[in-house]
Write an enzyme that holds these catalytic residues in place. Structure first.
Site, PDB file in Angstrom:
ATOM      1  N   GLY A 224       0.795  -1.230   0.000  1.00 63.71           N
ATOM      2  CA  GLY A 224       0.000   0.000   0.000  1.00 63.71           C
ATOM      3  C   GLY A 224       0.827   1.280   0.000  1.00 63.71           C
ATOM      4  O   GLY A 224       0.379   2.305   0.509  1.00 63.71           O
ATOM      5  N   GLY A 225       2.009   1.214  -0.598  1.00 66.04           N
ATOM      6  CA  GLY A 225       2.859   2.414  -0.680  1.00 66.04           C
ATOM      7  C   GLY A 225       2.128   3.582  -1.332  1.00 66.04           C
ATOM      8  O   GLY A 225       2.181   4.717  -0.855  1.00 66.04           O
TER       9      GLY A 225
ATOM     10  N   ASP B  99      -3.624  -7.017  -6.047  1.00 64.33           N
ATOM     11  CA  ASP B  99      -2.323  -7.697  -5.995  1.00 64.33           C
ATOM     12  C   ASP B  99      -2.568  -9.181  -5.729  1.00 64.33           C
ATOM     13  O   ASP B  99      -3.635  -9.555  -5.244  1.00 64.33           O
ATOM     14  CB  ASP B  99      -1.422  -7.114  -4.899  1.00 64.33           C
ATOM     15  CG  ASP B  99       0.064  -7.251  -5.250  1.00 64.33           C
ATOM     16  OD1 ASP B  99       0.467  -8.311  -5.771  1.00 64.33           O
ATOM     17  OD2 ASP B  99       0.817  -6.288  -5.023  1.00 64.33           O
TER      18      ASP B  99
ATOM     19  N   ILE C  13      -4.432  -9.357 -12.742  1.00 64.89           N
ATOM     20  CA  ILE C  13      -5.041  -8.262 -13.494  1.00 64.89           C
ATOM     21  C   ILE C  13      -5.650  -8.758 -14.812  1.00 64.89           C
ATOM     22  O   ILE C  13      -6.737  -8.345 -15.208  1.00 64.89           O
ATOM     23  CB  ILE C  13      -4.000  -7.149 -13.711  1.00 64.89           C
ATOM     24  CG1 ILE C  13      -3.727  -6.481 -12.358  1.00 64.89           C
ATOM     25  CG2 ILE C  13      -4.473  -6.131 -14.750  1.00 64.89           C
ATOM     26  CD1 ILE C  13      -2.550  -5.549 -12.320  1.00 64.89           C
ATOM     27  N   GLU C  14      -4.953  -9.707 -15.452  1.00 66.34           N
ATOM     28  CA  GLU C  14      -5.470 -10.226 -16.730  1.00 66.34           C
ATOM     29  C   GLU C  14      -6.791 -10.957 -16.547  1.00 66.34           C
ATOM     30  O   GLU C  14      -7.509 -11.200 -17.510  1.00 66.34           O
ATOM     31  CB  GLU C  14      -4.479 -11.198 -17.389  1.00 66.34           C
ATOM     32  CG  GLU C  14      -3.084 -10.692 -17.560  1.00 66.34           C
ATOM     33  CD  GLU C  14      -2.182 -11.148 -16.423  1.00 66.34           C
ATOM     34  OE1 GLU C  14      -2.411 -10.685 -15.281  1.00 66.34           O
ATOM     35  OE2 GLU C  14      -1.266 -11.938 -16.665  1.00 66.34           O
TER      36      GLU C  14
ATOM     37  N   SER D  81       2.728   0.297  -9.654  1.00 65.65           N
ATOM     38  CA  SER D  81       4.145  -0.076  -9.684  1.00 65.65           C
ATOM     39  C   SER D  81       4.229  -1.453 -10.308  1.00 65.65           C
ATOM     40  O   SER D  81       4.282  -2.451  -9.590  1.00 65.65           O
ATOM     41  CB  SER D  81       4.712  -0.211  -8.269  1.00 65.65           C
ATOM     42  OG  SER D  81       4.490   0.926  -7.529  1.00 65.65           O
TER      43      SER D  81
ATOM     44  N   CYS E   1       9.063  -5.041 -11.578  1.00 66.10           N
ATOM     45  CA  CYS E   1      10.223  -4.380 -12.168  1.00 66.10           C
ATOM     46  C   CYS E   1      11.314  -5.338 -12.615  1.00 66.10           C
ATOM     47  O   CYS E   1      12.233  -4.937 -13.295  1.00 66.10           O
ATOM     48  CB  CYS E   1      10.793  -3.387 -11.169  1.00 66.10           C
ATOM     49  SG  CYS E   1      11.173  -4.163  -9.593  1.00 66.10           S
TER      50      CYS E   1
ATOM     51  N   SER F 154       8.677  -2.197  -2.048  1.00 66.41           N
ATOM     52  CA  SER F 154       7.740  -1.081  -2.073  1.00 66.41           C
ATOM     53  C   SER F 154       8.425   0.201  -2.557  1.00 66.41           C
ATOM     54  O   SER F 154       9.452   0.141  -3.216  1.00 66.41           O
ATOM     55  CB  SER F 154       7.119  -0.914  -0.684  1.00 66.41           C
ATOM     56  OG  SER F 154       6.067   0.006  -0.741  1.00 66.41           O
TER      57      SER F 154
END
Ligand code: NAG
Ligand code: NAG
Ligand code: NAG
Length: 390
Positions: free
Chosen positions: A14-15, A34, A57-58, A76, A79, A375
């Site tokens: 929850g950043g 998430d 998400i897909e 975010s 990465c 985060s």
């Protein structure tokens, strides 16, 4: 001002949510999404009233997204596909799939969001994923700004250089250039030291050790230990960081009542003996620390700084001639420094999280470090949000 309706993607602990709070902007999170079981536990613990979707998400349809009626996306994306150390799979990496899905989805929403903020590692600026993002933004009529920022720019003694993109949908009365240039002006006000016009023109201001180490690969078992010695240039860079009064001191971020618990965080003898020369050591009076990554507390190299608690001991006197000493003497010498890890609370402080962040009891210290390491810096994002929404 009307409350923003925010969709928080890849929400982690929850950043972004904390950054919204910190920014003072009225908001309502319509859904946080998430699939990480640990971070979801932590998120739910701190924000029991926010709808948290434990879904890929897909797996969420355009219809479901439309029903949420959000006007802002904060995200975010994973990465690893973009880090120097990761495999750099970019858009071929399966972990980029959900992000590509979002890029495909935004133009098809019944009302595209007015605001978008994205955070990622250094390296993203060169990716095809970024190219696709920019293409989508241009096609949908967004104006946007990309910058690289580290928390040192907002006075926090921690390096965490990250790529940010903020985008605003253009209204009939605005043209791209005007908004872009006004963003620029504002960005240089908020981050007087950050490069702002274009992320390729950045000065290499920050700890190179931190760049792109969002997700360092785990060290190979049985790798020979390299005793790396600090170069004169490293020492000079650290000195100048520690003399930079625009950045606060580490001691402002330490837990006051740690004494009883300190033992728990001391580096174990085995770690001291094997990795002493690889440690990034800071004192409470320092104005720097390296990026805390998900491996903090487990691996040593490049995962974050350790704290020298006994400040009377001179580091030079401990390290000089150390190689010639027997293990026993070496350990005695090293223990004089009383080196310890930063506690998860202290890492959270350095990442700008408020005191209200807490962890459920079943989440271990290592899991806390990992969740924090993945985060973002809350203060940096809060400043960017103020800028985006002003
Ligand atoms: C999230 O979903 C996964 C897979 O469906 C499930 O195993 C897990 O228990 C769920 N976690 C929570 C916190 O609901
Ligand atoms: C990223 O792109 C910039 C500008 O195109 C280039 O100078 C730089 O070398 C690239 N970095 C990497 C790691 O490819
Ligand atoms: C002090 O820190 C700021 C923020 O990181 C940086 O931009 C600036 O150049 C530093 N000043 C000196 C003298 O190094």
């Amino acid at each position: 001002m009307e409350s923003l309706r925010v969709l928080e993607l890849y929400c982690g602990i929850g950043g972004m949510h904390y950054a919204l709070k910190e920014s003072g902007v009225p908001f309502h999170i319509v859904a946080a999404i998430d699939i990480n079981p640990t971070t979801n536990q932590i998120y739910r613990h701190n924000f029991p009233d926010t709808p948290l979707w434990n879904k890929t998400i897909e797996g969420i349809t355009l219809d479901d997204f439309n029903k949420l009626c959000f006007d802002t996306i904060l995200m975010s994306p994973p990465c690893q596909p973009f880090t120097r150390i990761g495999r750099q799979g970019d858009i071929q990496d399966p972990r980029t799939k959900s992000f590509l899905y979002i890029l495909d989805l935004v133009p098809r929403l019944s009302t595209p969001p007015r605001f978008i903020l994205l955070e990622n590692v250094k390296g993203f600026e060169n990716s095809s994923a970024r190219e696709r993002l920019v293409k989508m933004l241009v096609e949908c009529g967004y104006t946007f700004q990309e910058i690289m920022v580290s928390p040192t720019s907002v006075g926090i003694p921690n390096s965490r250089l990250r790529y940010f993109l903020i985008a605003k949908i253009a209204t009939e009365h605005t043209i791209l250039k005007t908004i872009n240039s006004s963003f620029r002006g504002q960005i240089s006000d908020v981050f007087p030291h950050a490069a702002h016009s274009d992320c390729y023109e950045l000065p290499a201001v920050l700890d190179s050790a931190c760049l792109g180490t969002c997700q360092p690969e785990d060290p190979v078992e049985g790798d020979p230990v390299l005793y790396k010695v600090e170069t004169a240039a490293d020492a000079q860079r650290k000195r100048s960081q520690n003399n930079n009064l625009s950045v606060r001191q580490i001691q402002d971020f330490l837990e006051a009542q740690l004494e009883a618990n300190e033992e728990h965080y001391l580096l174990p003898p085995k770690t001291l003996l094997r990795y002493a020369l690889l440690l990034d050591i800071v004192k409470p009076t320092c104005r720097r620390s390296v990026c805390f990554t998900k491996g903090y507390g487990r691996y040593v190299e490049g995962t974050g700084s350790v704290l020298q608690c006994c400040v009377e001991t001179q580091m030079e006197s401990v390290f000089t001639g150390l190689d010639q000493c027997s293990e026993e003497v070496k350990l005695q010498q090293l223990q004089k420094l009383k080196l310890r890890y930063f506690t998860p609370r202290e890492v959270a402080n350095l990442m700008g999280f408020p005191q209200s962040l807490s962890f459920p009891v079943q989440v271990t210290t290592k899991q806390q470090y990992k969740a924090l390491g993945n985060s973002l810096n809350v203060v940096v994002v809060a400043r960017l949000l103020q800028l985006l929404l002003s």
